[in-house]
Enzyme design. Structure first.
Site, PDB file in Angstrom:
ATOM      1  N   TYR A  38       0.695  -0.926  -0.049  1.00 38.93           N
ATOM      2  CA  TYR A  38       0.129  -0.050   0.021  1.00 38.93           C
ATOM      3  C   TYR A  38       0.901   1.141   0.053  1.00 38.93           C
ATOM      4  O   TYR A  38       1.786   1.255  -0.797  1.00 38.93           O
ATOM      5  CB  TYR A  38      -1.062  -0.118   1.232  1.00 38.93           C
ATOM      6  CG  TYR A  38      -2.063   1.121   1.250  1.00 38.93           C
ATOM      7  CD1 TYR A  38      -2.680   1.538   0.004  1.00 38.93           C
ATOM      8  CD2 TYR A  38      -2.151   1.806   2.412  1.00 38.93           C
ATOM      9  CE1 TYR A  38      -3.581   2.524   0.123  1.00 38.93           C
ATOM     10  CE2 TYR A  38      -3.069   2.911   2.289  1.00 38.93           C
ATOM     11  CZ  TYR A  38      -3.493   3.271   1.355  1.00 38.93           C
ATOM     12  OH  TYR A  38      -4.476   4.342   1.488  1.00 38.93           O
ATOM     13  N   LYS A  93     -21.455 -18.420 -12.413  1.00 37.66           N
ATOM     14  CA  LYS A  93     -20.444 -18.422 -13.746  1.00 37.66           C
ATOM     15  C   LYS A  93     -19.144 -17.996 -13.161  1.00 37.66           C
ATOM     16  O   LYS A  93     -18.283 -18.446 -13.598  1.00 37.66           O
ATOM     17  CB  LYS A  93     -21.134 -17.703 -14.935  1.00 37.66           C
ATOM     18  CG  LYS A  93     -22.192 -18.261 -15.531  1.00 37.66           C
ATOM     19  CD  LYS A  93     -22.520 -17.743 -16.855  1.00 37.66           C
ATOM     20  CE  LYS A  93     -23.462 -18.885 -17.800  1.00 37.66           C
ATOM     21  NZ  LYS A  93     -23.435 -18.469 -19.246  1.00 37.66           N
TER      22      LYS A  93
END
Length: 388
Positions: A38, A93
């Protein structure tokens, strides 16, 4: 399906709050880890990407993440259930993408806004993704959305109900005609149900040289002058030289002397008497889900030589899951931006070739065949290489 099994399904999805989760690629245990993952480390990445935006594909999730988008206007065979109700389908999916092909996919439900607004919304979030998978969007909206996005974006835009269905149907047909000793391009084919799936299937079959196609939908045979149908359907009927005199003819009116029936429509619309009117050794692809256009046993009794459905309950399951995981794996690896007819044909051929000796009950690979994803992704890579 029994009530007990339905209860188990609800319990399973409720227990996990869906079927997906997000996992980190890095562990953060100390200040050094924090600085690299970060701030301040990401500042260096941001500065470089600002100079060359394409670097985001190398340094961020956008290089390996696709988005599954639905507005819920055509959910499975259930109709317009709305965006929220479309989420279970695209979440499932996304799970298959990850489990079968190691592809990261994010489900996203979009309100049923006007086409241009939908296109603008998707364009505005497209920087995050390496590809767009459209799902369960009704025709003709889906045609317009896919076309406009493909023209506007430099990443693949794919509609599974169109391209995925067309590819897997063609793969099954390539082997089915071998079983009965017929030539696909010369076969007489009727397609019942010309929404997104039926339209794309007809388009692909026409593109590869099929000469005799009859399109039937809710008002009967689609003709170029029938204003009850949308402009895409009418234009295709024009290209197929459909005679105006066929306007309004029903499936029963045109089923005689057909070699192949492809159903992408509704349950129980094909009768045994219809099958008996077809040419010898007819091929029946009754792909409506969850209940096919005709029960396979009835079709065989009536004389069908090969029967396929979209269901795992019967032999010859012709289902999009054979296509989309490997297809997008190949697209991400190759940087192809279009799923054109040439690519669709090659993928279908490679899928068909997985069944070395097709017979009446084995015309297409099983959805869990470990060779499927590799064959499809390699077909994409081969096609990309040809284009260089």
């Amino acid at each position: 399906m029994s009530d007990t099994e339905k209860d188990r399904i609800f319990q399973l999805h409720a227990h996990h709050t869906g079927v997906l989760n997000i996992q980190s690629q890095l562990e953060v245990h100390n200040r050094q880890d924090l600085a690299r993952a970060y701030t301040p480390g990401v500042a260096f990445l941001s500065q470089e990407i600002a100079k060359n935006p394409r670097l985001k594909r190398q340094y961020t999730l956008s290089g390996k993440l696709i988005v599954l988008i639905t507005d819920g206007s055509a959910v499975l065979g259930l109709g317009n259930l709305g965006p929220a109700a479309g989420l279970p389908v695209i979440e499932g999916k996304a799970l298959l993408y990850k489990d079968l092909a190691k592809v990261n996919a994010l489900p996203l439900a979009l309100d049923q806004v006007p086409v241009d607004e939908a296109v603008t919304t998707i364009k505005n979030i497209s920087q995050t993704f390496a590809g767009i998978h459209l799902e369960d969007i009704a025709a003709p909206r889906c045609f317009e959305i896919e076309t406009k996005l493909s023209q506007a974006l430099s990443i693949p835009v794919y509609h599974d109900d169109q391209e995925g269905t067309a590819i897997v149907v063609l793969a099954g047909l390539l082997n089915a005609v071998q079983v009965v000793g017929k030539e696909l391009t010369q076969a007489h084919i009727v397609i019942n149900g010309v929404g997104a799936s039926g339209y794309a299937t007809a388009r692909l079959l026409h593109a590869i040289g099929v000469q005799h196609l009859t399109l039937v939908d809710i008002h009967g045979v689609i003709t170029p002058d029938d204003r009850r149908y949308n402009r895409y359907q009418r234009q295709l009927a024009q290209e197929l030289h459909t005679a105006p005199a066929q306007k309004g003819q029903t499936l029963t009116d045109v089923i005689a002397h057909q070699d192949i029936f492809i159903g992408l429509s509704d349950q129980n619309v094909l009768q045994p008497a219809d099958v008996q009117q077809m040419n010898k050794q007819p091929i029946i692809f009754a792909l409506a889900n969850p209940v096919p256009e005709i029960a396979p046993a009835k079709a065989v009794q009536a004389g069908a030589a090969v029967v396929a459905t979209g269901s795992s309950k019967y032999p010859n399951q012709v289902n999009n899951v054979l296509v989309f995981p490997g297809l997008f794996k190949g697209l991400l690896q190759s940087s192809l931006e279009q799923v054109d007819y040439g690519l669709q044909l090659l993928v279908a051929q490679k899928l068909a070739q997985l069944t070395a000796q097709p017979d009446a009950k084995h015309i297409i690979a099983d959805v869990f065949d470990p060779r499927v994803v590799a064959a499809v992704s390699q077909a994409v890579a081969q096609y990309a290489q040809k284009g260089k």
